[in-house]
Design a protein around this motif. Structure first.
Motif, PDB file in Angstrom:
ATOM      1  N   VAL B  22       0.847  -1.197   0.000  1.00 51.69           N
ATOM      2  CA  VAL B  22       0.000   0.000   0.000  1.00 51.69           C
ATOM      3  C   VAL B  22       0.885   1.250   0.000  1.00 51.69           C
ATOM      4  O   VAL B  22       0.656   2.192  -0.766  1.00 51.69           O
ATOM      5  CB  VAL B  22      -0.945   0.008   1.227  1.00 51.69           C
ATOM      6  N   ARG B  93     -13.928   7.720  -5.390  1.00 52.77           N
ATOM      7  CA  ARG B  93     -14.624   6.492  -4.995  1.00 52.77           C
ATOM      8  C   ARG B  93     -13.729   5.258  -5.075  1.00 52.77           C
ATOM      9  O   ARG B  93     -14.218   4.134  -5.130  1.00 52.77           O
ATOM     10  CB  ARG B  93     -15.890   6.309  -5.832  1.00 52.77           C
ATOM     11  N   THR B  94     -12.407   5.461  -5.097  1.00 43.94           N
ATOM     12  CA  THR B  94     -11.497   4.317  -5.045  1.00 43.94           C
ATOM     13  C   THR B  94     -11.384   3.758  -3.627  1.00 43.94           C
ATOM     14  O   THR B  94     -10.765   2.718  -3.428  1.00 43.94           O
ATOM     15  CB  THR B  94     -10.095   4.699  -5.572  1.00 43.94           C
ATOM     16  N   GLU B  96     -13.693   2.381  -2.267  1.00 42.59           N
ATOM     17  CA  GLU B  96     -14.383   1.096  -2.382  1.00 42.59           C
ATOM     18  C   GLU B  96     -13.433   0.012  -2.915  1.00 42.59           C
ATOM     19  O   GLU B  96     -13.530  -1.147  -2.523  1.00 42.59           O
ATOM     20  CB  GLU B  96     -15.610   1.232  -3.294  1.00 42.59           C
ATOM     21  N   THR B  97     -12.517   0.429  -3.780  1.00 44.07           N
ATOM     22  CA  THR B  97     -11.512  -0.524  -4.278  1.00 44.07           C
ATOM     23  C   THR B  97     -10.631  -0.992  -3.124  1.00 44.07           C
ATOM     24  O   THR B  97     -10.350  -2.191  -2.995  1.00 44.07           O
ATOM     25  CB  THR B  97     -10.654   0.149  -5.369  1.00 44.07           C
ATOM     26  N   TRP B  98     -10.202  -0.058  -2.287  1.00 42.50           N
ATOM     27  CA  TRP B  98      -9.383  -0.445  -1.125  1.00 42.50           C
ATOM     28  C   TRP B  98     -10.155  -1.404  -0.227  1.00 42.50           C
ATOM     29  O   TRP B  98      -9.592  -2.359   0.307  1.00 42.50           O
ATOM     30  CB  TRP B  98      -8.973   0.787  -0.313  1.00 42.50           C
ATOM     31  N   ARG B  99     -11.449  -1.127  -0.046  1.00 43.72           N
ATOM     32  CA  ARG B  99     -12.245  -1.987   0.839  1.00 43.72           C
ATOM     33  C   ARG B  99     -12.461  -3.372   0.242  1.00 43.72           C
ATOM     34  O   ARG B  99     -12.662  -4.337   0.979  1.00 43.72           O
ATOM     35  CB  ARG B  99     -13.609  -1.343   1.096  1.00 43.72           C
ATOM     36  N   ALA B 100     -12.474  -3.443  -1.095  1.00 46.38           N
ATOM     37  CA  ALA B 100     -12.697  -4.746  -1.741  1.00 46.38           C
ATOM     38  C   ALA B 100     -11.428  -5.588  -1.761  1.00 46.38           C
ATOM     39  O   ALA B 100     -11.495  -6.812  -1.881  1.00 46.38           O
ATOM     40  CB  ALA B 100     -13.218  -4.537  -3.169  1.00 46.38           C
ATOM     41  N   LEU B 101     -10.267  -4.941  -1.683  1.00 47.50           N
ATOM     42  CA  LEU B 101      -9.013  -5.695  -1.683  1.00 47.50           C
ATOM     43  C   LEU B 101      -8.807  -6.334  -0.304  1.00 47.50           C
ATOM     44  O   LEU B 101      -9.258  -5.799   0.704  1.00 47.50           O
ATOM     45  CB  LEU B 101      -7.843  -4.766  -2.018  1.00 47.50           C
ATOM     46  N   PRO B 102      -8.124  -7.474  -0.273  1.00 46.11           N
ATOM     47  CA  PRO B 102      -7.983  -8.180   1.013  1.00 46.11           C
ATOM     48  C   PRO B 102      -6.914  -7.574   1.925  1.00 46.11           C
ATOM     49  O   PRO B 102      -5.952  -8.238   2.306  1.00 46.11           O
ATOM     50  CB  PRO B 102      -7.639  -9.610   0.594  1.00 46.11           C
ATOM     51  N   TYR B 103      -7.080  -6.288   2.242  1.00 45.87           N
ATOM     52  CA  TYR B 103      -6.207  -5.622   3.209  1.00 45.87           C
ATOM     53  C   TYR B 103      -7.006  -5.365   4.479  1.00 45.87           C
ATOM     54  O   TYR B 103      -8.188  -4.987   4.406  1.00 45.87           O
ATOM     55  CB  TYR B 103      -5.725  -4.275   2.678  1.00 45.87           C
ATOM     56  N   SER B 104      -6.343  -5.487   5.614  1.00 45.61           N
ATOM     57  CA  SER B 104      -6.992  -5.085   6.858  1.00 45.61           C
ATOM     58  C   SER B 104      -6.958  -3.556   6.943  1.00 45.61           C
ATOM     59  O   SER B 104      -6.159  -2.901   6.257  1.00 45.61           O
ATOM     60  CB  SER B 104      -6.263  -5.691   8.050  1.00 45.61           C
ATOM     61  N   ASP B 256     -19.707   2.470   7.509  1.00 41.44           N
ATOM     62  CA  ASP B 256     -20.383   1.848   6.365  1.00 41.44           C
ATOM     63  C   ASP B 256     -19.694   0.571   5.886  1.00 41.44           C
ATOM     64  O   ASP B 256     -20.328  -0.426   5.647  1.00 41.44           O
ATOM     65  CB  ASP B 256     -20.537   2.795   5.175  1.00 41.44           C
ATOM     66  N   GLY B 257     -18.377   0.651   5.723  1.00 41.96           N
ATOM     67  CA  GLY B 257     -17.689  -0.527   5.220  1.00 41.96           C
ATOM     68  C   GLY B 257     -17.398  -1.505   6.336  1.00 41.96           C
ATOM     69  O   GLY B 257     -17.773  -1.301   7.478  1.00 41.96           O
ATOM     70  N   ARG B 258     -16.725  -2.607   6.012  1.00 41.80           N
ATOM     71  CA  ARG B 258     -16.385  -3.611   7.022  1.00 41.80           C
ATOM     72  C   ARG B 258     -15.051  -3.279   7.657  1.00 41.80           C
ATOM     73  O   ARG B 258     -14.202  -2.745   7.042  1.00 41.80           O
ATOM     74  CB  ARG B 258     -16.333  -4.993   6.389  1.00 41.80           C
TER      75      ARG B 258
END
Lengths: 259, 258
Positions: B22, B93-94, B96-104, B256-258
């Motif tokens: 990252v 709105r990237t 959302e891309t960060w949230r979709a990638l498998p990063y904590s 909102d996100g996980r």
């Protein structure tokens, strides 16, 4: 009277790769999802239909792990994202409605970054990127920055990023948006190639897209699933009624509105 | 090919390797843009200007003329680095891309902050020829050099952590810049003797100004380090507060996100 949704046929599906059960989501006063449930088994390509604001994107975002549901359960390849969010996300390839690409990155760097983020390295990463570049015809823009790419190329780059680690579950939000007819054909062929062993769910407004690519249809309206049936069953019903699948979909949506 | 096999770290970059991925992406994105390189050059010249002025016009070769105004210069330029860390992703709105990638969230927050810290370290590294000038023409004290650079690095990292949190709360980079610069200025001013005297006057029995200067403002801790006083309390203040800002950053991402 509202016709019952077709939920019985696939409700007891063995080992689905994707399972949504009773998903609820509210944005302030607006109820976006009101108990959305469905499963997607390996080999299924499911067309996720619905009008604007019906709840398609919200559902896909929850399944992709980018939005938390207010209630309900999700299972990705047997994993509960609530308990193991990273392991679940590692099994999902997600193409958002807006492509979510990092604008300033070179296309090749971007694909390599997505691959590395998903645990690929060295020769395996190089080979996978080369495969995707060839399959999605991205050679012409490999050295270009994302913001220099046309809409069609951007969509394909985003698709390549979603496929980079060959995930078991694929979630596509309006995947053919911005593609020309030839590219749409290529996308359909790609879906056919990808479908064995994978669960694919894609949202669209275009019914022809569903008829051409999917083997199952899920229709959502005002946050509720109002139709869930194999495409072949719908085709047989439409034929028997002397109508079209479009008529069936409209009938279901209107029936729900009347109810 | 079949889908990814089951298992904790399969299909993702685990631990530090994820945070470094990252950080590398953000570092390159910052240098590819227009703002960070321009700000880096301006900040470099602005930071060495007081020293150069004293060296050539007054014949003084003292590092104190470099380290004394540095916090205020960093308060102006580091918010320009931190403002893009999350605001840009929120705007484009990237996020959302960060949230979709498998990063904590920890990997994302640390990675982004680290990319800013690398820029800070680069800027400080580019000022090290000043040390050579002082060694040749002045009176060089190793503790002042070490303490000064350690203080600048810790103070800058603290500012970047604060700025990263602020940028995770707004999609507007200008708002992120202004809010961060103002907050940094407030925290720095709390370490100003006149400010803490005024604050103490409001509640003489509690001495809130003295408390704020010692335990909230990074200014005294920085000045102690520049003076060659290496204390654990300074380290605790910088690291503790930076950890708090980064934790708030992670909390903001969780919305909102996980």
């Amino acid at each position: 009277m509202q016709p019952p949704p077709f939920t019985g046929i696939l409700a007891d599906m063995p080992n689905p790769l994707l399972r949504a059960h009773g998903l609820h989501k509210r944005y302030g006063a607006k109820l976006a999802l009101a108990g959305v449930s469905f499963d997607v088994a390996p080999g299924e390509v499911v067309g996720f239909l619905g009008a604007n604001g019906a709840g398609k994107t919200t559902t896909l975002r929850i399944l992709a792990g980018t939005l938390a549901a207010d209630g309900g359960e999700v299972e990705i390849d047997g994993i509960d994202p609530g308990r193991s969010p990273l392991a679940a996300r590692a099994r999902v390839g997600y193409l958002p409605e807006h492509d979510g690409l990092f604008e300033g990155m070179q296309v090749e760097d971007l694909l390599r970054f997505h691959g590395a983020s998903r645990g690929l390295a060295g020769q395996a990463l190089a080979t996978r990127v080369a495969e995707l570049v060839a399959r999605l015809d991205l050679r012409a823009v490999l050295a270009a920055r994302v913001h220099e790419c046309s809409l069609g190329y951007r969509r394909r780059v985003a698709l390549a990023a979603a496929l980079v680690n060959d995930p078991a579950v694929l979630l596509f939000d309006e995947p053919t948006h911005g593609l020309d007819p030839l590219q749409i054909r290529a996308f359909r062929a790609l879906l056919r190639d990808l479908s064995p062993g994978r669960a694919i769910l894609f949202s669209t407004h275009v019914l022809q897209e569903v008829e051409a690519s999917c083997n199952r249809v899920v229709l959502i309206d005002e946050g509720r699933i109002v139709l869930d049936a194999p495409l072949a069953v719908l085709q047989a019903q439409a034929k028997a009624a002397g109508s079209s699948i479009e008529d069936l979909v409209v009938e279901r949506t209107l029936a729900r509105a009347r109810a | 090919m079949k889908g990814a096999a089951k298992g904790g770290d399969i299909g993702r970059a685990a631990g530090w390797s994820g945070a470094l991925l990252v950080a590398r992406r953000e570092w390159r994105a910052a240098l590819d843009g227009n703002v960070a390189p321009a700000v880096l050059v301006v900040a470099l010249f602005a930071s060495i200007a007081p020293f150069v002025h004293g060296f050539f016009l007054s014949g003084r070769a003292e590092l104190s003329s470099f380290f004394a105004p540095l916090p205020w210069l960093m308060a102006a330029w580091l918010p320009a680095v931190s403002m893009r860390l999350w605001s840009e992703d929120l705007r484009a709105r990237t996020v959302e891309t960060w949230r979709a990638l498998p990063y904590s969230r920890a990997q994302l927050v640390l990675g982004k902050w680290l990319s800013g810290a690398w820029l800070l370290a680069l800027q400080l590294l580019l000022t090290t020829p000043l040390v050579g000038l002082v060694a040749v023409h002045g009176d060089l004290h190793a503790t002042q050099v070490l303490g000064g650079y350690a203080g600048a690095l810790l103070l800058g990292a603290w500012m970047l952590a604060l700025g990263a949190w602020i940028s995770s709360t707004t999609a507007d980079q200008t708002t992120a810049y202004v809010q961060t610069a103002l907050l940094v200025a407030v925290f720095m001013t709390l370490g100003e003797p006149r400010a803490w005297t005024i604050l103490d006057g409001f509640a003489p029995e509690l001495l809130p100004g003295t408390f704020a200067a010692r335990h909230l403002s990074p200014r005294l801790a920085y000045e102690a380090l520049v003076g060659g006083l290496f204390g654990l309390d300074a380290l605790v203040l910088f690291v503790g507060q930076a950890a708090l800002w980064l934790w708030l950053n992670a909390r903001a991402l969780a919305r909102d996100g996980r």
